[in-house]
Enzyme design. Structure first.
Site, PDB file in Angstrom:
ATOM      1  N   HIS A 102     -30.387  66.665 -51.824  1.00 50.27           N
ATOM      2  CA  HIS A 102     -30.809  67.959 -52.355  1.00 50.27           C
ATOM      3  C   HIS A 102     -29.736  69.020 -52.147  1.00 50.27           C
ATOM      4  O   HIS A 102     -28.946  68.972 -51.199  1.00 50.27           O
ATOM      5  CB  HIS A 102     -32.146  68.401 -51.741  1.00 50.27           C
ATOM      6  CG  HIS A 102     -32.158  68.557 -50.257  1.00 50.27           C
ATOM      7  ND1 HIS A 102     -31.780  69.715 -49.616  1.00 50.27           N
ATOM      8  CD2 HIS A 102     -32.538  67.702 -49.268  1.00 50.27           C
ATOM      9  CE1 HIS A 102     -31.925  69.577 -48.313  1.00 50.27           C
ATOM     10  NE2 HIS A 102     -32.375  68.362 -48.070  1.00 50.27           N
ATOM     11  N   ASP A 104     -30.490  72.459 -52.161  1.00 54.28           N
ATOM     12  CA  ASP A 104     -31.006  73.670 -51.517  1.00 54.28           C
ATOM     13  C   ASP A 104     -30.953  73.543 -50.002  1.00 54.28           C
ATOM     14  O   ASP A 104     -30.847  72.433 -49.446  1.00 54.28           O
ATOM     15  CB  ASP A 104     -32.435  73.970 -51.983  1.00 54.28           C
ATOM     16  CG  ASP A 104     -33.411  72.840 -51.657  1.00 54.28           C
ATOM     17  OD1 ASP A 104     -33.006  71.660 -51.696  1.00 54.28           O
ATOM     18  OD2 ASP A 104     -34.589  73.143 -51.379  1.00 54.28           O
ATOM     19  N   ASP A 134     -27.901  69.067 -43.376  1.00 58.62           N
ATOM     20  CA  ASP A 134     -29.096  68.974 -44.227  1.00 58.62           C
ATOM     21  C   ASP A 134     -28.902  69.762 -45.506  1.00 58.62           C
ATOM     22  O   ASP A 134     -29.321  70.898 -45.597  1.00 58.62           O
ATOM     23  CB  ASP A 134     -30.289  69.503 -43.435  1.00 58.62           C
ATOM     24  CG  ASP A 134     -31.609  69.362 -44.170  1.00 58.62           C
ATOM     25  OD1 ASP A 134     -31.678  68.573 -45.131  1.00 58.62           O
ATOM     26  OD2 ASP A 134     -32.571  70.045 -43.779  1.00 58.62           O
ATOM     27  N   GLU A 168     -36.061  70.741 -52.597  1.00 52.84           N
ATOM     28  CA  GLU A 168     -36.583  69.779 -51.627  1.00 52.84           C
ATOM     29  C   GLU A 168     -37.123  70.479 -50.394  1.00 52.84           C
ATOM     30  O   GLU A 168     -38.079  70.002 -49.767  1.00 52.84           O
ATOM     31  CB  GLU A 168     -35.482  68.784 -51.230  1.00 52.84           C
ATOM     32  CG  GLU A 168     -35.982  67.571 -50.446  1.00 52.84           C
ATOM     33  CD  GLU A 168     -36.130  67.809 -48.949  1.00 52.84           C
ATOM     34  OE1 GLU A 168     -36.823  67.019 -48.275  1.00 52.84           O
ATOM     35  OE2 GLU A 168     -35.566  68.807 -48.435  1.00 52.84           O
ATOM     36  N   GLU A 169     -36.527  71.627 -50.036  1.00 54.19           N
ATOM     37  CA  GLU A 169     -36.936  72.325 -48.819  1.00 54.19           C
ATOM     38  C   GLU A 169     -38.240  73.104 -48.970  1.00 54.19           C
ATOM     39  O   GLU A 169     -38.683  73.762 -48.036  1.00 54.19           O
ATOM     40  CB  GLU A 169     -35.821  73.275 -48.365  1.00 54.19           C
ATOM     41  CG  GLU A 169     -34.535  72.593 -47.928  1.00 54.19           C
ATOM     42  CD  GLU A 169     -34.678  71.798 -46.641  1.00 54.19           C
ATOM     43  OE1 GLU A 169     -35.809  71.693 -46.114  1.00 54.19           O
ATOM     44  OE2 GLU A 169     -33.666  71.263 -46.156  1.00 54.19           O
ATOM     45  N   GLU A 196     -32.116  61.156 -47.432  1.00 59.80           N
ATOM     46  CA  GLU A 196     -31.722  61.740 -46.151  1.00 59.80           C
ATOM     47  C   GLU A 196     -32.464  61.158 -44.949  1.00 59.80           C
ATOM     48  O   GLU A 196     -33.454  60.454 -45.085  1.00 59.80           O
ATOM     49  CB  GLU A 196     -31.929  63.249 -46.189  1.00 59.80           C
ATOM     50  CG  GLU A 196     -33.362  63.711 -46.321  1.00 59.80           C
ATOM     51  CD  GLU A 196     -33.469  65.223 -46.364  1.00 59.80           C
ATOM     52  OE1 GLU A 196     -32.806  65.898 -45.554  1.00 59.80           O
ATOM     53  OE2 GLU A 196     -34.206  65.735 -47.225  1.00 59.80           O
TER      54      GLU A 196
END
Length: 468
Positions: A102, A104, A134, A168-169, A196
């Site tokens: 991702h 974001d 991340d 995704e977050e 991840e």
């Protein structure tokens, strides 16, 4: 060396290319540069639809285009962009593999950081910034590897679909969820995927104090169950007795949820994780002992794993943590409505128990509903794909121990599972004992060693070109 590059000594060029030094140096330089430059794009996701991944998506698409691919930039809403590309494998009959990450990141307060979180600074062999772990590092590793394949003419065996997503977050509504709903054809043939949270060094030791390096690979995820609790009552003056107080009813329900001790539920992945971690650190967890009762004996079994118990402790139970409260507008007014937010997480096979327990804990005065809901996942740990990940790690770290584990949180793999894609967590990084990987996720001073990025590219290369 770039294909077609001019050289004055062809024999010397062949020698350099034969051992891969030049190509390796180019790839290593690129993965660091790409990670740094991606971090400089502020792709903060504040939830509720507030985010802008498009500049980072355009950057990634340009890099993939330079590698001879034809990436698609797909915008689900203004600024919320996703990038997809397909790489043809050497065996057209083999199923395709999804590689996703991702774009974001979660918010970062510059006042709390030693360096600016969107600077992408590199010093003392470490790259700093929000997304260094991340997970802009993973995006950069995949892009650098794809470009290396383009320069050298190498190909993976399977078709590979790379997907770099928005949102995704938060809920994935603008990213993987939207792609799965609106563009499922772009994932045609994908049976498995990697994303991840896996393949990263976990340092622990045996009972005698000997160092042990574990590499946990994600083979499961708890489901997400974000809840909204609502209590209705009778509004009134704060000075009067009120037996129908919504705030009181909600507070009591929230306290019951917070105090509840969920029973132990050992899934196949977590049982395998405990067994293999115990073997690596040289202890017997006693799971198969006569009279073993998970609710009474598991905590003792996990203590035998030492620090490595933290890899499995969050995933032996369902959980529900109150996180938000909202009620009233003035201290002397009893409100009619009070609401709370609860972050629930559900083990594979635990959905029915979770719902029944919440019904009991909230009682007659409080209702609850899902504000966001995604399924738990489980992947086989005896598959050829898991074996290929294990082999790739051990090729680069022969003395390590590769173990499965279930993630306590969730990833975009939940969304892609709706297309029948079995997901694993595999973003390989070799980290020193001084760096607490788990604390870096969503934490202050997020950073990654440059050597870890280079290690990850090598492991991914080995895995993606050998997995059957």
């Amino acid at each position: 060396m770039e294909r077609g590059a001019a050289t004055g000594d062809e024999s010397e060029t062949r020698h350099v290319d034969s051992d891969g030094d030049t190509e390796r140096r180019i790839t290593h330089d690129e993965v660091v540069r790409f990670t740094s430059e991606l971090i400089r794009f502020d792709t903060t996701n504040r939830g509720g639809g507030e985010g802008r991944e498009r500049p980072a998506a355009e950057y990634v698409a340009e890099l993939l285009t330079e590698a001879g691919l034809r990436p698609r930039l797909l915008e689900s809403a203004p600024g919320r962009a996703n990038v997809l590309a397909r790489i043809s494998g050497a065996d057209p009959s083999a199923p395709a593999l999804l590689v996703h990450g991702h774009l974001d990141v979660v918010p970062a307060d510059p006042a709390l950081w030693r360096v600016h979180p969107f600077s992408g600074e590199v010093h003392d062999g470490v790259l700093w910034g929000r997304g260094a772990i991340d997970m802009k590092n993973a995006v950069a590793m995949v892009v650098a590897l794809v470009r290396s394949w383009s320069r050298t003419g190498r190909r993976p065996r399977r078709d590979i679909v790379v997907a770099f997503t928005a949102d995704e977050e938060d809920s994935a509504a603008y990213g993987a969820g939207w792609l799965v709903r609106e563009h499922p054809d772009l994932f045609a043939g994908c049976t498995e995927g990697i994303g991840e949270s896996g393949g990263v060094t976990f340092h622990t030791e045996t009972a005698s104090g000997a160092p042990v390096r574990l590499y946990p690979i994600g083979a499961g995820e708890r489901g997400t169950a974000w809840l909204r609790l609502t209590a209705k009552g009778t509004a009134g003056h704060g000075s009067k007795v009120n037996d129908d107080n919504a705030v009181s009813a909600l507070a009591a329900a929230v306290a019951r949820v917070a105090d509840h001790r969920w029973p132990v539920r050992l899934t196949a992945v977590t049982r395998a994780a405990i067994t293999e971690i115990a073997s690596a650190v040289g202890v017997d967890p006693g799971l198969d002992a006569a009279g073993f009762d998970p609710d009474r004996h598991l905590d003792t079994a996990l203590e035998r794993l030492g620090e490595a118990a933290s890899l499995v402790r969050p995933t032996v139970r369902n959980s529900a943590n109150p996180t938000m409260l909202n009620a009233g507008y003035k201290v002397n007014v009893i409100p009619e409505t009070a609401e709370a937010g609860v972050d629930g997480r559900v083990l594979p096979g635990g959905a029915d128990e979770f719902r029944a327990t919440l019904d009991t804990l909230t009682g007659d005065r409080v209702t609850w509903e899902y504000s966001h809901h995604s399924v738990p996942l489980s992947a086989p740990v005896d598959s050829p794909t898991f074996a290929a990940m294990r082999s790739a790690l051990l090729t680069h770290e022969p003395d390590a121990h590769v173990v499965p584990y279930c993630m306590s949180g969730g990833t975009d793999a939940k969304q892609f599972s709706q297309l029948g894609v079995t997901g694993y967590g595999f973003v390989p990084l070799r980290l020193p004992p001084s760096l607490d990987y788990q604390a870096l996720f969503h934490g202050v001073d997020e950073r990654v060693p440059i050597d870890a990025l280079r290690f990850g590219v090598g492991v991914l290369d080995r895995f993606l070109t050998t997995v059957e």
